[in-house]
Design an enzyme around this catalytic site. Structure first.
Site, short mmCIF file in Angstrom:
data_model
loop_
_atom_site.label_atom_id
_atom_site.label_comp_id
_atom_site.label_asym_id
_atom_site.label_seq_id
_atom_site.Cartn_x
_atom_site.Cartn_y
_atom_site.Cartn_z
N TYR A 434 0.82 -1.23 0.00
CA TYR A 434 0.00 0.00 0.00
C TYR A 434 0.85 1.26 0.00
O TYR A 434 2.05 1.22 0.08
CB TYR A 434 -1.08 -0.02 1.06
CG TYR A 434 -0.74 -0.08 2.54
CD1 TYR A 434 0.50 0.23 3.05
CD2 TYR A 434 -1.75 -0.44 3.44
CE1 TYR A 434 0.74 0.18 4.41
CE2 TYR A 434 -1.52 -0.47 4.81
CZ TYR A 434 -0.28 -0.16 5.28
OH TYR A 434 -0.05 -0.21 6.62
N GLU A 435 0.14 2.36 -0.20
CA GLU A 435 0.79 3.68 -0.32
C GLU A 435 1.78 3.68 -1.50
O GLU A 435 2.84 4.28 -1.44
CB GLU A 435 1.49 4.02 1.00
CG GLU A 435 1.66 5.50 1.30
CD GLU A 435 0.35 6.27 1.35
OE1 GLU A 435 -0.61 5.79 1.96
OE2 GLU A 435 0.31 7.34 0.74
N GLY A 436 1.40 2.99 -2.57
CA GLY A 436 2.27 2.83 -3.74
C GLY A 436 3.11 1.58 -3.61
O GLY A 436 4.05 1.55 -2.81
#
Lengths: 590, 590
Positions: A434-436
C-alpha cells in the site's frame, strides 16, 4: 504471546548522539533536549507496552466484523484506542490552534515506531487520521479546518483516504467516482472505493473521508481529479452531528494480515462532498503529504522487524537445541541455547543491523521533513523527495524479509499462530504494497526523482556521503568509511548507466529500478552506520554512558558493512544488464 | 479464485529433452518413452486441475476442525482424496507386490509437482503416507510389510512421521517419549509428539504412526532412539481392524498456512508400538528416506512458486494499469496491461527462470535417487546426499520469495485472501521450516556433506559442471557456459575458504553456511540452464516441435545468467568475511 519492550535507549541514541537534534537549527528542535525526549518516549513506551501490544494478537485472531452496516473492532481495541486519544498522541506534531502540541514531526515518527511495533493494525486508525488532517491543513479552507480539525486532532473523529477503485490502484487517471456540482456549492459523490483502511468502525463518533473523484470539465486522466471531504455524518453549524451522509461500507476484506484494521469497500451514493483546495487539482492536494505518508509506511516495515527481532532474540536465548561446535556453553542444560549457533547469529545480526540502520534512516528522513516544512528549506524538501521512495520501498521489502527470518528462528513454532511470529510477517507484508506498491516506488525513484531539478538532489546526497567520509580521519573508522565509499561508487555507477542508456531506451533504466532502489537503500544504511559508529566512538572517547551499548553499535556497524553492504555490487551488476533479457520474451511465451 | 494448468509440456521437456530419460541406463527408465510419460502426466494434470485445485482455497478458508477427538477435513477434501486413491497415484513408484506400479521415483516427483501446485495441504496426506511406506519398506519385517503396506499403498490407511516434541525439533537427542518393552515383544509408547501432519483426520480407515521413542538401555542422545509402528487401530491377524490403540489427538494447531492439513499434537499413553528395524537404531531408520522426503519438500517450494507464477502472468496480462513508456501498446484500452512494465517483467522472469530451473534440478535429483536405489550406484547416492540440502533449502527459500513476488504483481489484491495469492505464500512458508529448517540444511551441507567421503561428492559435482562446459564448443552457448564457469569458480573458492579457515575455527565455515547453500543452489540452476539451453538448441537445429517454446527457453536461460547467477559473487563475499562480525556481540548486547 510475543513480548514488546520499546527501544527507548536506541531511539535516544539516534535522536541525540547521531542526529544531535537538541543542537539543530530546525525550528522547534531546540526544545528537544534529552530529558524532554526521554519523557515523551517513555510515555509512548508505557502506552505501547501496556495497552497496545497486549491486544495485538487478539486483533489478529478476532479481526473486524461487519454487522448490519457497523464494523466491530476486536475486543480491547476501543479501550486501547481511547488511551492513544487521551494521551493526545495524535496531536503531538499538530498545530496548537487545533488542539495539538506542535512538537516537531520527528517526535511523531519516534513515538510512532513504538506504537506500530506494538500494534500496527490499531495504530493505523490514528495514522490515517493524521494523514487526512495533513491534507486538510495543507489545502482546506479556514472554515473546513475549523469544522473538522479539532475533532480529528483529538481523535473523536477519524479520517480515511479514498483513492483506489476496483479497476485502478496505481493508475488513478482511470478513476470513475463522479462529483456532481450542487446548487449549494457542495458536490454529490457517487462511486465505489476499495481498500479503504479504517473506512468504517466503532471507535469514533464520525469518520471524515477524503475522496478523489472526477468533477465535470476537468479533462481526461489525472487532470480531472479533485479532492473532497465526505463526512460520514454531516456536521451542523454548531459542530454537532447531523444527518447520515450517503456513504456506506459495502464489505470488509479478508486479508493476509492487519486483521484488526477494517479494510472497507466504500459505496458513495450521491454523498455530499466538499471540495478541498482547487477544482481539478486533487492529485496535487492528495500527494502533498505523500512524503510523510510513505515515510510512515517505511517505518511500519522496520517497526515490525524490530518487534520480530526482539522476540527472535528472546527465543534464541531461551530455546535449548544442539551444542556449540566450538565447545559446550551450557553444560548444566540438555543443550545449548540457539544463540550459540553461527547461522542463528547471522539471522539476528541481519535483523539488528537492519533495524537500527533503518531507525536512523527514518529519523533522519523525519528531520528532513521538519527542516523542509518548518523552515521551508527547498534543499531538504528535494532531498526527502528523493529519499522517500527508498525509505518506503527498501525498508518495507527488507522489513518483511526480517520478519520472515525471525519466524525462522522459531522453527516450527514460527509457523504456529499462537507464537505470534506469523502475525508480524503477515502484518508487515502489506507495507510493501500500500501507499504505492514497491515497484511504483522504484519507478518514482528512477523515472522521476533521480532527474528532478536537473539531478540536483541526488548530487546533494552524494555530497552528503562525501562530507561524512571527509568529516574525520579517525583511523578507527577507516574500514567503515572505505566500505561506504565503495558502495556509494556503485550507486554512482548505476546512476551513470541510467543516464547513458536510459536516454535511448527508458526500459534500460526501468528494468533496473528495483535493484537501484535497493542499492540506494544499502548506501543510505551504510551512511547511517558510519554516522552511528562515529557517534559511538565519540561517546566512548567521552567515557560517558553505557560503554557496552556503544561497543555493540560498533560491532553491528561492522556486521552491516561486512555482510549487507556488499549487496550493492550485485545490484549494480544486475542493473548493467539493462532491459534486454528482461524484455526478451514474447507475451505468449510467459 | 486462482487457476491451475499443469505444465505438462515443460515437464516433458525436462524429462526427455534435458534428462533424456528414455535412453537412460537407470533400470526402469527404458519404459519411459514420450508417449508413456505423456499419458501419465496428462492424467495427473487432469486430476490436479479438475479435482485438487478446486478445493485448495476451500481448504485454506475452512481449515481442519477437531470435534470430539475426530479431525474433520475441509469440504471436498475427502472426495478429492478418493480420486488420488482411485487413480493409484500413491503406488506409482511402489513395489507391485504391495499394489504399486513400480515405476521409477522420478514419475512420482513429476506428477507430484502437479499435485502440490494444485493443493499442497491435501497432497500432504498422501505424501506423508508415502514417506512412512518408504521407512517400512526399508526397515520393516516381512510381516510388518505384509500387514501394513498393501493398505497404505492403496491409501485405505495413511501414515505419519512422529519426531518433534514440545522441547525438541532439530535436536532429536532430547526426545522423551518412552518405549517400555512388553512381554509379547511389543512396546508401550508414552509421550507427546507435536507438529504431526495428518496425525488425525477423517479420510482413512486407519492411521499408521511411525514414532521415534527411547527404549531402555540405548544410552544418551540420539543413540537411544528407536523407531516404532503405532497404528491408530490395532490390526487383527486377518487384516481387519481391532481395538483402538492408546494414541489420541490432543489438539490441532492454528497455522499460517496449509490449513487443509491437520497439524496435530499426538498423545501416546501406553500405546502399543512395534519396533521397526533394530533397537536403538531408529535415527538411521528414520533418516534412510530423508533424501526423498527433503527432495519432496524442495519440490513443494518450487511447485507453489509455479502456480503463483501462472496466476501472476494471467493477472499481468489482464490488468490494465499505466502505459508503456516506450509507446502505447493497447490504444483501444484505457491503459496498457501490467505486462508492458519492465519491473513487472523482472518479477515474472525471476519466477519463470527459477521455477523452470528448479524443476530441472529436482527431476535431476529424482533421477539420482532412482540411480542410487535401482542400481545401487554409490556415486549417485553420494551426489544426491550432497545435493539434497541444496534442493530442500535453496528451492524452498526461493520458492517462498517467488510466491511473495507473485502477490506483489497483484498489488492490493495480492493481500486479499479472496484472490488466492496470499495462500500460495502462506502455504509455501512451511517448506522452509519442516523436514529440517533451512538453517539445518545449510549446516548439514557445510558441516557434513561437503567433507563426506573425503570431499568426493563435491568433487564429482564440480567434475559434472566441467563436463557440461566441455561437452560442446557451440559458440551460441559460450556466454552461458562462461557464466556457469564463473559461478562455479565462486563455489570452489567458497569451499576452499571453508577448508582453510574451518579447520581452525568451525564457526568461520558455519557463519557462511546459508550463503554457501544459496551459492550452491545458483550454480545448480546455472548448470540446469546450460543443459536446458543445449537441449533447446538441439531441438531448434532438428527443426522439430514448437520453435517458440525452445526460443523461450533460451531467453529464460539468458535472463537467469544475467540477473540471478551473479548472486554467487555476493554470497562468496559474505562467506569470506568469516565468523568475526557474526559472533562479535556478547549475549547481553542482542
Amino acid at each position: 504471546m510475543p513480548s514488546y519492550t520499546a527501544p527507548v535507549k536506541d531511539m535516544q541514541f539516534v535522536l541525540h548522539d547521531v542526529l544531535n537534534i537538541g543542537q539543530s537549527d530546525i525550528p522547534g528542535y531546540d526544545e528537544l533536549d534529552r530529558d524532554t525526549t526521554a519523557a515523551i518516549l517513555e510515555e509512548a513506551a508505557k502506552l505501547s507496552e501496556g495497552a497496545l501490544a497486549p491486544v495485538n494478537a487478539i486483533g489478529d485472531r478476532e479481526g473486524c466484523r461487519l454487522e448490519n452496516g457497523v464494523v466491530r473492532t476486536p475486543t480491547g481495541f476501543a479501550e486501547a484506542f481511547a488511551q492513544i486519544k487521551e494521551g493526545g498522541w495524535n496531536g503531538l506534531d499538530l498545530p496548537e490552534e487545533f488542539g495539538g502540541q506542535n512538537l516537531p514531526y520527528i517526535m511523531n515518527s519516534a513515538t510512532g515506531e513504538f506504537f506500530v511495533s506494538a500494534n500496527m493494525a490499531l495504530n493505523m486508525y490514528q495514522g490515517l487520521t493524521h494523514g487526512a488532517i495533513s491534507a486538510i491543513l495543507a489545502h482546506g479552507s479556514d472554515a473546513q479546518k475549523a469544522t473538522y480539525l479539532p475533532k480529528m486532532v483529538s481523535l473523536d473523529w477519524t479520517g480515511t483516504m479514498n483513492l483506489t477503485e476496483p479497476h485502478c490502484g496505481t493508475d488513478l487517471g482511470l478513476i470513475r467516482t463522479k462529483a456532481e456540482p450542487q446548487a449549494d456549492g457542495s458536490y454529490a459523490i457517487t462511486g465505489q472505493k476499495i481498500f479503504i483502511s479504517a473506512g468504517e468502525h466503532d471507535m469514533a463518533e464520525n469518520i471524515i473521508h477524503l475522496v478523489l473523484a472526477k468533477a465535470p470539465g476537468g479533462g481526461e486522466g489525472t487532470k480531472g481529479i479533485s479532492l473532497f471531504i465526505v463526512p460520514k455524518y454531516m456536521v451542523n453549524e454548531d459542530g454537532s452531528l447531523g444527518a447520515r451522509n450517503g456513504v456506506i461500507v459495502g464489505n470488509i476484506e479478508e486479508k493476509m494480515g492487519i486483521h484488526g484494521n477494517a479494510t472497507c469497500v466504500m459505496n458513495y451514493d450521491g454523498a455530499t462532498g466538499f471540495l478541498v483546495g482547487d477544482l481539478h487539482k486533487g492529485m496535487r492536494a492528495m500527494f502533498t503529504m505523500m512524503n510523510e505518508a510513505r515515510l510512515g509506511v517505511g517505518l511500519q516495515g522496520y517497526a515490525q522487524a524490530a518487534v520480530a527481532y526482539e522476540n527472535a532474540v528472546a527465543y534464541a536465548k531461551d530455546r535449548l537445541q544442539g551444542r556449540d561446535v566450538t565447545g559446550v556453553k551450557n553444560p548444566e542444560g540438555a543443550a545449548d541455547p540457539l544463540l550459540v549457533h553461527p547461522d542463528i547469529r547471522r539471522i539476528l545480526m541481519d535483523q539488528k543491523s537492519f533495524v537500527e540502520g533503518a531507525r536512523a534512516f527514518t529519523m533522519w528522513g523525519a528531520s528532513l521533513i521538519d527542516r523542509a516544512h518548518r523552515s521551508t528549506d527547498a534543499e531538504a524538501d528535494g532531498l526527502i523527495s528523493l529519499l522517500t521512495p527508498v525509505i518506503k520501498g527498501f525498508l518495507t521489502d527488507k522489513g518483511f524479509d526480517m520478519c520472515v527470518q525471525a519466524q525462522q528462528v522459531y522453527g516450527g513454532h514460527g509457523y504456529i499462530e499462537e507464537w505470534g511470529m506469523s502475525q508480524f510477517a503477515r502484518d508487515a507484508r502489506i507495507a510493501m504494497i500500500y501507499e504505492g506498491a514497491n515497484g511504483v516506488q522504484a519507478l518514482d525513484l528512477v523515472g522521476r526523482k533521480l532527474a528532478q531539478d536537473g539531478g540536483k538532489h541526488v548530487m546533494a546526497f552524494f555530497a552528503l556521503v562525501k562530507e561524512e567520509i571527509a568529516s574525520t580521519d579517525d583511523p578507527r573508522l577507516t574500514d567503515l568509511r572505505d566500505a561506504l565509499k565503495a558502495a556509494s561508487k556503485d550507486l554512482q555507477a548505476a546512476g551513470m548507466f541510467f543516464m547513458e542508456r536510459g536516454m535511448k531506451n527508458p526500459n534500460d533504466a526501468l528494468a533496473g529500478s528495483t535493484d537501484f532502489m535497493h542499492l540506494f537503500g544499502h548506501v543510505c544504511l551504510g551512511l547511517m552506520w558510519v554516522r552511528m559508529a562515529r557517534a559511538a566512538y565519540a561517546a566512548l572517547d567521552a567515557g560517558t554512558g553505557d560503554q557496552a551499548f556503544y561497543q555493540a553499535k560498533l560491532a553491528t556497524a561492522r556486521y552491516y558493512m561486512a555482510r549487507q553492504l556488499p549487496a550493492t555490487a550485485l545490484h549494480l551488476a544486475r542493473i548493467r544488464t539493462g532491459a534486454d533479457t528482461v524484455m526478451a520474451l514474447a507475451e505468449a511465451d510467459f
